[in-house]
Design a protein around this motif. Structure first.
Motif, PDB file in Angstrom:
ATOM      1  N   LEU A  21      -3.307  -4.203  -1.868  1.00  0.00           N
ATOM      2  CA  LEU A  21      -4.265  -4.631  -2.879  1.00  0.00           C
ATOM      3  C   LEU A  21      -5.406  -3.625  -3.000  1.00  0.00           C
ATOM      4  O   LEU A  21      -5.833  -3.280  -4.104  1.00  0.00           O
ATOM      5  N   GLU A  22      -5.869  -3.128  -1.868  1.00  0.00           N
ATOM      6  CA  GLU A  22      -6.934  -2.124  -1.859  1.00  0.00           C
ATOM      7  C   GLU A  22      -6.483  -0.846  -2.569  1.00  0.00           C
ATOM      8  O   GLU A  22      -7.221  -0.293  -3.391  1.00  0.00           O
ATOM      9  N   ALA A  23      -5.269  -0.387  -2.280  1.00  0.00           N
ATOM     10  CA  ALA A  23      -4.747   0.826  -2.910  1.00  0.00           C
ATOM     11  C   ALA A  23      -4.588   0.638  -4.423  1.00  0.00           C
ATOM     12  O   ALA A  23      -4.909   1.540  -5.202  1.00  0.00           O
ATOM     13  N   LEU A  24      -4.107  -0.537  -4.830  1.00  0.00           N
ATOM     14  CA  LEU A  24      -3.960  -0.814  -6.261  1.00  0.00           C
ATOM     15  C   LEU A  24      -5.321  -0.788  -6.951  1.00  0.00           C
ATOM     16  O   LEU A  24      -5.477  -0.160  -8.007  1.00  0.00           O
ATOM     17  N   CYS A  25      -6.296  -1.452  -6.368  1.00  0.00           N
ATOM     18  CA  CYS A  25      -7.633  -1.494  -6.960  1.00  0.00           C
ATOM     19  C   CYS A  25      -8.262  -0.105  -7.021  1.00  0.00           C
ATOM     20  O   CYS A  25      -8.910   0.243  -8.011  1.00  0.00           O
ATOM     21  N   ARG A  26      -8.062   0.679  -5.981  1.00  0.00           N
ATOM     22  CA  ARG A  26      -8.612   2.033  -5.955  1.00  0.00           C
ATOM     23  C   ARG A  26      -8.025   2.877  -7.088  1.00  0.00           C
ATOM     24  O   ARG A  26      -8.750   3.530  -7.834  1.00  0.00           O
ATOM     25  N   GLU A  27      -6.716   2.843  -7.238  1.00  0.00           N
ATOM     26  CA  GLU A  27      -6.054   3.668  -8.258  1.00  0.00           C
ATOM     27  C   GLU A  27      -6.281   3.154  -9.678  1.00  0.00           C
ATOM     28  O   GLU A  27      -6.313   3.938 -10.613  1.00  0.00           O
TER      29      GLU A  27
ATOM     30  N   ARG B 161      -1.728 -16.205 -10.266  1.00  0.00           N
ATOM     31  CA  ARG B 161      -1.052 -15.430 -11.303  1.00  0.00           C
ATOM     32  C   ARG B 161      -1.365 -13.954 -11.108  1.00  0.00           C
ATOM     33  O   ARG B 161      -2.498 -13.579 -10.816  1.00  0.00           O
ATOM     34  N   VAL B 162      -0.350 -13.121 -11.286  1.00  0.00           N
ATOM     35  CA  VAL B 162      -0.505 -11.671 -11.176  1.00  0.00           C
ATOM     36  C   VAL B 162      -0.595 -11.106 -12.588  1.00  0.00           C
ATOM     37  O   VAL B 162       0.310 -11.325 -13.404  1.00  0.00           O
ATOM     38  N   THR B 163      -1.673 -10.405 -12.877  1.00  0.00           N
ATOM     39  CA  THR B 163      -1.881  -9.839 -14.201  1.00  0.00           C
ATOM     40  C   THR B 163      -1.818  -8.311 -14.163  1.00  0.00           C
ATOM     41  O   THR B 163      -2.476  -7.635 -14.947  1.00  0.00           O
ATOM     42  N   LEU B 164      -1.015  -7.789 -13.264  1.00  0.00           N
ATOM     43  CA  LEU B 164      -0.881  -6.345 -13.108  1.00  0.00           C
ATOM     44  C   LEU B 164      -0.393  -5.687 -14.395  1.00  0.00           C
ATOM     45  O   LEU B 164      -0.852  -4.603 -14.747  1.00  0.00           O
ATOM     46  N   ASP B 165       0.501  -6.342 -15.119  1.00  0.00           N
ATOM     47  CA  ASP B 165       1.008  -5.763 -16.358  1.00  0.00           C
ATOM     48  C   ASP B 165      -0.108  -5.538 -17.380  1.00  0.00           C
ATOM     49  O   ASP B 165      -0.156  -4.497 -18.045  1.00  0.00           O
ATOM     50  N   ARG B 166      -1.042  -6.471 -17.478  1.00  0.00           N
ATOM     51  CA  ARG B 166      -2.166  -6.336 -18.405  1.00  0.00           C
ATOM     52  C   ARG B 166      -3.078  -5.184 -18.001  1.00  0.00           C
ATOM     53  O   ARG B 166      -3.511  -4.391 -18.838  1.00  0.00           O
ATOM     54  N   VAL B 167      -3.346  -5.071 -16.692  1.00  0.00           N
ATOM     55  CA  VAL B 167      -4.216  -4.001 -16.196  1.00  0.00           C
ATOM     56  C   VAL B 167      -3.549  -2.644 -16.435  1.00  0.00           C
ATOM     57  O   VAL B 167      -4.209  -1.693 -16.867  1.00  0.00           O
TER      58      VAL B 167
ATOM     59  N   THR C 126       5.814   3.199 -12.722  1.00  0.00           N
ATOM     60  CA  THR C 126       6.306   4.347 -11.946  1.00  0.00           C
ATOM     61  C   THR C 126       5.159   5.235 -11.496  1.00  0.00           C
ATOM     62  O   THR C 126       5.104   5.651 -10.330  1.00  0.00           O
ATOM     63  N   GLU C 127       4.226   5.514 -12.389  1.00  0.00           N
ATOM     64  CA  GLU C 127       3.076   6.345 -12.039  1.00  0.00           C
ATOM     65  C   GLU C 127       2.222   5.667 -10.967  1.00  0.00           C
ATOM     66  O   GLU C 127       1.792   6.303  -9.998  1.00  0.00           O
ATOM     67  N   LEU C 128       1.996   4.370 -11.124  1.00  0.00           N
ATOM     68  CA  LEU C 128       1.224   3.634 -10.124  1.00  0.00           C
ATOM     69  C   LEU C 128       1.925   3.659  -8.777  1.00  0.00           C
ATOM     70  O   LEU C 128       1.293   3.858  -7.739  1.00  0.00           O
ATOM     71  N   SER C 129       3.236   3.497  -8.789  1.00  0.00           N
ATOM     72  CA  SER C 129       4.021   3.523  -7.561  1.00  0.00           C
ATOM     73  C   SER C 129       3.827   4.843  -6.820  1.00  0.00           C
ATOM     74  O   SER C 129       3.628   4.859  -5.607  1.00  0.00           O
ATOM     75  N   GLU C 130       3.874   5.932  -7.544  1.00  0.00           N
ATOM     76  CA  GLU C 130       3.700   7.257  -6.927  1.00  0.00           C
ATOM     77  C   GLU C 130       2.291   7.431  -6.381  1.00  0.00           C
ATOM     78  O   GLU C 130       2.096   8.012  -5.314  1.00  0.00           O
ATOM     79  N   ARG C 131       1.301   6.912  -7.091  1.00  0.00           N
ATOM     80  CA  ARG C 131      -0.102   7.071  -6.676  1.00  0.00           C
ATOM     81  C   ARG C 131      -0.446   6.252  -5.435  1.00  0.00           C
ATOM     82  O   ARG C 131      -1.239   6.701  -4.602  1.00  0.00           O
ATOM     83  N   VAL C 132       0.103   5.048  -5.316  1.00  0.00           N
ATOM     84  CA  VAL C 132      -0.276   4.178  -4.194  1.00  0.00           C
ATOM     85  C   VAL C 132       0.706   4.228  -3.027  1.00  0.00           C
ATOM     86  O   VAL C 132       0.421   3.692  -1.966  1.00  0.00           O
ATOM     87  N   GLY C 133       1.881   4.820  -3.238  1.00  0.00           N
ATOM     88  CA  GLY C 133       2.853   4.913  -2.156  1.00  0.00           C
ATOM     89  C   GLY C 133       3.581   3.614  -1.880  1.00  0.00           C
ATOM     90  O   GLY C 133       3.987   3.346  -0.751  1.00  0.00           O
ATOM     91  N   VAL C 134       3.729   2.793  -2.896  1.00  0.00           N
ATOM     92  CA  VAL C 134       4.488   1.544  -2.791  1.00  0.00           C
ATOM     93  C   VAL C 134       5.721   1.707  -3.663  1.00  0.00           C
ATOM     94  O   VAL C 134       5.635   2.253  -4.764  1.00  0.00           O
ATOM     95  N   THR C 135       6.845   1.219  -3.180  1.00  0.00           N
ATOM     96  CA  THR C 135       8.081   1.416  -3.937  1.00  0.00           C
ATOM     97  C   THR C 135       8.004   0.737  -5.301  1.00  0.00           C
ATOM     98  O   THR C 135       7.320  -0.280  -5.478  1.00  0.00           O
ATOM     99  N   LEU C 136       8.729   1.305  -6.237  1.00  0.00           N
ATOM    100  CA  LEU C 136       8.802   0.745  -7.577  1.00  0.00           C
ATOM    101  C   LEU C 136       9.351  -0.679  -7.534  1.00  0.00           C
ATOM    102  O   LEU C 136       8.872  -1.568  -8.250  1.00  0.00           O
ATOM    103  N   ALA C 137      10.331  -0.910  -6.670  1.00  0.00           N
ATOM    104  CA  ALA C 137      10.919  -2.246  -6.541  1.00  0.00           C
ATOM    105  C   ALA C 137       9.878  -3.264  -6.087  1.00  0.00           C
ATOM    106  O   ALA C 137       9.801  -4.375  -6.641  1.00  0.00           O
ATOM    107  N   ASN C 138       9.063  -2.912  -5.103  1.00  0.00           N
ATOM    108  CA  ASN C 138       8.044  -3.846  -4.613  1.00  0.00           C
ATOM    109  C   ASN C 138       6.960  -4.106  -5.655  1.00  0.00           C
ATOM    110  O   ASN C 138       6.495  -5.234  -5.804  1.00  0.00           O
TER     111      ASN C 138
END
Length: 79
Positions: free
Chosen positions: A48-54, A4-10, A19-31
């Motif tokens: 995953l590393e970039a998401l955790c870092r940001e 399960r992905v709990t990215l929305d909760r985080v 959108t802000e996370l997308s800009e910070r990690v360099g991953v498209t909003l769609a992905n």
């Protein structure tokens, strides 16, 4: 699906938009949207590393293992 992905909760806890996370990690909003909605089939460790870092979190804060409904618990019990 047992992962399960709990990215929305985080994101909600961090008061950050997708959108802000997308800009910070360099991953498209769609992905990121595909990941957030649980439709992703895989994630690269570099993403995953970039998401955790940001987000200042651990991989286990974003991904959880759930045996409910996938039959895994029943298979283990039968063995």
């Amino acid at each position: 699906m047992s992962i399960r992905v709990t990215l929305d909760r985080v994101l909600l806890d961090r008061r950050m938009s997708l959108t802000e996370l997308s800009e910070r990690v360099g991953v498209t909003l769609a992905n990121l949207s595909i990941l957030k909605t649980g439709k992703a089939k895989a994630i690269r460790f570099s993403t995953l590393e970039a998401l955790c870092r940001e987000l200042g979190c651990q991989p286990g804060d974003i991904l959880t293992f759930d045996t409910e409904g996938d039959g895994a618990a029943e298979r283990v019990a039968a063995e």
